[in-house]
Design a protein around this motif. Structure first.
Motif, PDB file in Angstrom:
ATOM      1  N   VAL A  31       0.868  -1.371  -0.182  1.00 39.12           N
ATOM      2  CA  VAL A  31       0.329   0.374  -0.040  1.00 39.12           C
ATOM      3  C   VAL A  31       1.132   1.326   0.078  1.00 39.12           C
ATOM      4  CG1 VAL A  31      -1.178   1.123   0.994  1.00 39.12           C
ATOM      5  CG2 VAL A  31      -2.085  -0.740   0.872  1.00 39.12           C
ATOM      6  N   PRO A  32       1.943   1.566   0.820  1.00 31.48           N
ATOM      7  CA  PRO A  32       2.827   2.810   1.121  1.00 31.48           C
ATOM      8  C   PRO A  32       3.780   2.189  -0.905  1.00 31.48           C
ATOM      9  CG  PRO A  32       3.137   1.298   3.086  1.00 31.48           C
ATOM     10  CD  PRO A  32       1.939   0.967   2.196  1.00 31.48           C
ATOM     11  N   PRO A  43      -3.168   7.618   3.369  1.00 31.21           N
ATOM     12  CA  PRO A  43      -3.636   7.410   3.563  1.00 31.21           C
ATOM     13  C   PRO A  43      -5.201   7.468   2.252  1.00 31.21           C
ATOM     14  CG  PRO A  43      -2.939   8.747   5.269  1.00 31.21           C
ATOM     15  CD  PRO A  43      -2.085   8.546   4.387  1.00 31.21           C
ATOM     16  N   ALA A  44      -4.753   8.324   1.375  1.00 29.70           N
ATOM     17  CA  ALA A  44      -5.003   8.595  -0.170  1.00 29.70           C
ATOM     18  C   ALA A  44      -5.067   7.308  -0.856  1.00 29.70           C
ATOM     19  CB  ALA A  44      -4.571  10.514  -0.697  1.00 29.70           C
ATOM     20  N   ALA A  45      -4.037   6.951  -0.647  1.00 32.34           N
ATOM     21  CA  ALA A  45      -3.630   5.650  -1.275  1.00 32.34           C
ATOM     22  C   ALA A  45      -4.914   4.070  -0.767  1.00 32.34           C
ATOM     23  CB  ALA A  45      -2.403   4.917  -1.356  1.00 32.34           C
ATOM     24  N   LEU A  49      -7.937   2.682  -3.302  1.00 33.42           N
ATOM     25  CA  LEU A  49      -8.122   0.874  -3.169  1.00 33.42           C
ATOM     26  C   LEU A  49      -9.645   0.582  -3.371  1.00 33.42           C
ATOM     27  CD1 LEU A  49      -4.771   0.047  -2.312  1.00 33.42           C
ATOM     28  CD2 LEU A  49      -5.199   0.083  -4.358  1.00 33.42           C
ATOM     29  N   LYS A  50      -9.070   1.238  -1.880  1.00 34.55           N
ATOM     30  CA  LYS A  50     -11.448   0.807  -1.221  1.00 34.55           C
ATOM     31  C   LYS A  50     -12.111   1.218  -2.241  1.00 34.55           C
ATOM     32  CE  LYS A  50     -12.380  -1.140   2.262  1.00 34.55           C
ATOM     33  NZ  LYS A  50     -12.502  -1.865   3.064  1.00 34.55           N
ATOM     34  N   LYS A  51     -12.175   2.315  -2.251  1.00 34.67           N
ATOM     35  CA  LYS A  51     -12.852   2.952  -4.133  1.00 34.67           C
ATOM     36  C   LYS A  51     -13.536   1.969  -4.688  1.00 34.67           C
ATOM     37  CE  LYS A  51     -14.521   6.981  -5.187  1.00 34.67           C
ATOM     38  NZ  LYS A  51     -14.748   8.740  -5.572  1.00 34.67           N
ATOM     39  N   ASP A  76      -0.611  -3.559 -11.857  1.00 31.58           N
ATOM     40  CA  ASP A  76      -1.653  -5.074 -11.541  1.00 31.58           C
ATOM     41  C   ASP A  76      -2.862  -4.508 -10.675  1.00 31.58           C
ATOM     42  OD1 ASP A  76      -0.887  -6.774 -13.327  1.00 31.58           O
ATOM     43  OD2 ASP A  76      -0.612  -8.190 -11.754  1.00 31.58           O
ATOM     44  N   ILE A  77      -2.471  -4.073  -9.745  1.00 26.66           N
ATOM     45  CA  ILE A  77      -3.734  -3.312  -8.738  1.00 26.66           C
ATOM     46  C   ILE A  77      -4.240  -2.279  -8.595  1.00 26.66           C
ATOM     47  CG2 ILE A  77      -3.749  -2.121  -6.870  1.00 26.66           C
ATOM     48  CD1 ILE A  77      -1.763  -4.074  -5.662  1.00 26.66           C
ATOM     49  N   TYR A  78      -2.972  -1.315  -9.663  1.00 25.90           N
ATOM     50  CA  TYR A  78      -3.658  -0.225 -10.614  1.00 25.90           C
ATOM     51  C   TYR A  78      -4.962  -0.142 -12.017  1.00 25.90           C
ATOM     52  CZ  TYR A  78      -4.350   3.619 -13.535  1.00 25.90           C
ATOM     53  OH  TYR A  78      -4.440   5.013 -14.306  1.00 25.90           O
ATOM     54  N   GLN A  79      -4.177  -1.421 -12.495  1.00 28.67           N
ATOM     55  CA  GLN A  79      -5.379  -1.773 -13.441  1.00 28.67           C
ATOM     56  C   GLN A  79      -6.515  -2.434 -13.128  1.00 28.67           C
ATOM     57  OE1 GLN A  79      -4.756  -1.745 -17.067  1.00 28.67           O
ATOM     58  NE2 GLN A  79      -2.234  -0.672 -16.358  1.00 28.67           N
TER      59      GLN A  79
END
Length: 88
Positions: A31-32, A43-45, A49-51, A76-79
């Motif tokens: 996450v960081p 915290p914004a990341a 990710l949650k949204k 991959d997470i970004y995609q």
């Protein structure tokens, strides 16, 4: 027989504890790293990710993601987030 069952149960608990520990370690790293890669506060990341589904993807597929290069795991997470409406 009872002793074998008890030992088996203890071994399963140790494996489960190790798996949970590995998952927490990976998520607390990635996450960081995601935040840094996309120039946002942690915290914004997390909220991003949650949204946009990245958090669910990360929790479900952390085992596969942790075996990959961190750059590819972040990508991959970004995609996933992008496919779910996240900004570019």
């Amino acid at each position: 027989m009872y002793l074998c069952t008890l030992i088996d149960k203890q071994m399963e608990e140790k494996v489960m504890d190790k798996t949970i520990s590995d998952k927490i370690s990976f998520i607390s790293f990635i996450v960081p790293a995601f935040a840094e890669a996309y120039k946002m506060p942690v915290p914004a990341a997390f909220k991003y990710l949650k949204k946009y589904g990245g958090w669910d993807f990360l929790n479900k597929h952390w085992w596969a993601l942790h075996t990959d290069n961190d750059i590819w795991a972040i990508h991959d997470i970004y995609q996933i987030c992008y496919k779910n409406g996240g900004m570019r």
